[in-house]
Design a protein around this motif. Structure first.
Motif, mmCIF file in Angstrom:
data_model
loop_
_atom_site.group_PDB
_atom_site.id
_atom_site.type_symbol
_atom_site.label_atom_id
_atom_site.label_comp_id
_atom_site.label_asym_id
_atom_site.label_seq_id
_atom_site.Cartn_x
_atom_site.Cartn_y
_atom_site.Cartn_z
ATOM 1 N N UNK A 235 -22.649 33.368 101.038
ATOM 2 C CA UNK A 235 -21.367 33.983 101.405
ATOM 3 C C UNK A 235 -21.473 35.489 101.646
ATOM 4 N N UNK A 236 -22.660 36.071 101.532
ATOM 5 C CA UNK A 236 -22.770 37.526 101.647
ATOM 6 C C UNK A 236 -22.277 38.050 102.991
ATOM 7 N N UNK A 237 -22.540 37.334 104.069
ATOM 8 C CA UNK A 237 -22.057 37.779 105.378
ATOM 9 C C UNK A 237 -20.535 37.753 105.433
ATOM 10 N N UNK A 238 -19.936 36.690 104.900
ATOM 11 C CA UNK A 238 -18.481 36.584 104.889
ATOM 12 C C UNK A 238 -17.857 37.680 104.033
ATOM 13 N N UNK A 239 -18.558 38.083 102.988
ATOM 14 C CA UNK A 239 -18.066 39.157 102.127
ATOM 15 C C UNK A 239 -18.244 40.536 102.768
ATOM 16 N N UNK A 240 -19.048 40.616 103.817
ATOM 17 C CA UNK A 240 -19.332 41.902 104.430
ATOM 18 C C UNK A 240 -20.370 42.697 103.679
ATOM 19 N N UNK A 241 -21.183 42.018 102.882
ATOM 20 C CA UNK A 241 -22.191 42.675 102.052
ATOM 21 C C UNK A 241 -23.519 42.817 102.777
ATOM 22 N N UNK A 242 -23.863 41.838 103.622
ATOM 23 C CA UNK A 242 -25.155 41.843 104.291
ATOM 24 C C UNK A 242 -26.220 41.230 103.412
ATOM 25 N N UNK A 243 -27.476 41.492 103.730
ATOM 26 C CA UNK A 243 -28.591 40.901 102.990
ATOM 27 C C UNK A 243 -29.788 41.828 103.054
ATOM 28 N N UNK A 244 -30.708 41.678 102.106
ATOM 29 C CA UNK A 244 -31.939 42.469 102.150
ATOM 30 C C UNK A 244 -32.810 41.964 103.296
ATOM 31 N N UNK A 245 -33.787 42.750 103.687
ATOM 32 C CA UNK A 245 -34.696 42.338 104.763
ATOM 33 C C UNK A 245 -35.450 41.070 104.393
ATOM 34 N N UNK A 246 -35.702 40.879 103.104
ATOM 35 C CA UNK A 246 -36.460 39.721 102.644
ATOM 36 C C UNK A 246 -35.605 38.451 102.703
ATOM 37 N N UNK A 247 -34.327 38.604 102.390
ATOM 38 C CA UNK A 247 -33.422 37.457 102.496
ATOM 39 C C UNK A 247 -33.236 37.056 103.955
ATOM 40 N N UNK A 248 -33.110 38.055 104.834
ATOM 41 C CA UNK A 248 -32.976 37.736 106.260
ATOM 42 C C UNK A 248 -34.224 37.024 106.776
ATOM 43 N N UNK A 249 -35.392 37.470 106.317
ATOM 44 C CA UNK A 249 -36.637 36.802 106.732
ATOM 45 C C UNK A 249 -36.678 35.364 106.230
ATOM 46 N N UNK A 250 -36.216 35.149 104.999
ATOM 47 C CA UNK A 250 -36.187 33.799 104.456
ATOM 48 C C UNK A 250 -35.241 32.894 105.217
ATOM 49 N N UNK A 251 -34.087 33.436 105.601
ATOM 50 C CA UNK A 251 -33.137 32.645 106.382
ATOM 51 C C UNK A 251 -33.722 32.269 107.737
ATOM 52 N N UNK A 252 -34.365 33.235 108.386
ATOM 53 C CA UNK A 252 -34.967 32.977 109.686
ATOM 54 C C UNK A 252 -36.078 31.937 109.582
ATOM 55 N N UNK A 253 -36.899 32.047 108.534
ATOM 56 C CA UNK A 253 -37.970 31.066 108.345
ATOM 57 C C UNK A 253 -37.399 29.677 108.117
ATOM 58 N N UNK A 254 -36.296 29.597 107.377
ATOM 59 C CA UNK A 254 -35.665 28.299 107.162
ATOM 60 C C UNK A 254 -35.105 27.710 108.434
ATOM 61 N N UNK A 255 -34.481 28.572 109.265
ATOM 62 C CA UNK A 255 -33.935 28.094 110.536
ATOM 63 C C UNK A 255 -35.019 27.567 111.469
ATOM 64 N N UNK A 256 -36.210 28.115 111.363
ATOM 65 C CA UNK A 256 -37.322 27.697 112.223
ATOM 66 C C UNK A 256 -38.181 26.598 111.596
#
Length: 282
Positions: A235-256
């Motif tokens: 929910x961090x995006x919905x909260x307007x908090x964003x994410x660390x670079x490592x969390x974004x990398x993990x999300x991208x790896x999961x999507x791929x």
């Protein structure tokens, strides 16, 4: 140490509350990070905890606001300031304008509390050394860069030795080295029993130094808990908090498809190394 129970606040002439039904407990000697989108009410919450609301800003407050068992709404501003130090986002607005040197500026608050001269001099020297601003002591506060002025604003609160520090984006004008210095100093203060609440956007440093994170969304505390759990929350995006670079990398790896869907998202560098080195396997 700090307790808010069902606090709702409405600014003068505002059509509705800025914050509603806010409840939180902050333990002594800890760093608590507060996150939220721009306009979510972070600065309002900082002023409430510091006693500037309603004493300065006015408006209507309901609920209970306590620091070390004292009801802040029943204290004068001077009494509140002796318990809670507030560092605001814009250091220019925190400089008193009543003193001609950084040394005098740092002593100004202590003068108002009647601190002995020898004690004032000792505290100024200690805090200036702690924040590495000793070479600035004889300069005008208004002849400093934004980052230097911010360190002076922080120092002006540290010398007062309040048991609670509320920091509203205290590193917004600092470079990475200055930012890390401030967080390291805050961690050292908690070892001495000081309670710190930091309103910040620098997620990786909050993860490293805070023992707990709070998220403000929809005019209240939307989430509270362990920094890793909060920063990895979907929910961090919905909260307007964003994410660390490592969390974004993990999300991208999961999507791929490079990590199993059930893999906990990394938040820090060490977590990312562990996650990617084992390919998400536990």
């Amino acid at each position: 140490m700090i307790r808010l129970s069902d606090v709702t606040y409405t600014y003068p002439d505002a059509p509705g509350p800025t914050l509603e039904h806010v409840s939180l407990d902050v333990a002594k000697g800890t760093i608590t990070g507060v996150l939220g989108a721009s306009g979510a009410g972070k600065t309002t919450l900082a002023k409430i905890i510091a006693g500037f609301i309603p004493q300065v800003d006015g408006g209507e407050v309901t609920g209970t606001i306590e620091v070390d068992g004292q009801d802040l709404t029943r204290l004068t501003l001077v009494e509140a300031v002796s318990r809670v130090g507030l560092v605001i986002q814009n250091p220019f607005n925190q400089i008193s304008g009543a003193r001609y040197s950084v040394r005098e500026e740092l002593a100004f608050g202590m003068e108002n509390f009647g601190t002995p001269r020898e004690e004032m001099a000792r505290r100024v020297a200690e805090v200036a050394d702690l924040l590495r601003i000793t070479p600035l002591l004889d300069r005008s506060p208004y002849a400093l860069s934004g980052g230097q002025m911010q360190l002076v604003a922080i120092a002006s609160m540290l010398v007062l030795r309040t048991p609670v520090l509320v920091m509203d984006e205290p590193t917004s004008q600092l470079d990475p080295a200055g930012t890390r210095l401030v967080f390291d100093v805050l961690s050292r203060l908690t070892e001495a029993g000081v309670t710190v609440i930091v309103f910040e956007h620098k997620l990786e440093l909050l993860h490293e130094h805070a023992s707990r994170l709070l998220v403000i969304a929809d005019r209240t505390i939307a989430a509270s808990g362990d920094p890793t759990a909060i920063l990895a929350d979907p929910r961090t995006d919905a909260w307007g908090v964003g994410a660390t670079r490592y969390t974004r990398a993990g999300r991208l790896a999961g999507e791929r498809g490079l990590l199993p869907a059930s893999t906990p998202l990394p938040v820090s560098f060490d977590q990312a190394v562990a996650t990617f080195s084992r390919g998400g396997r536990s």
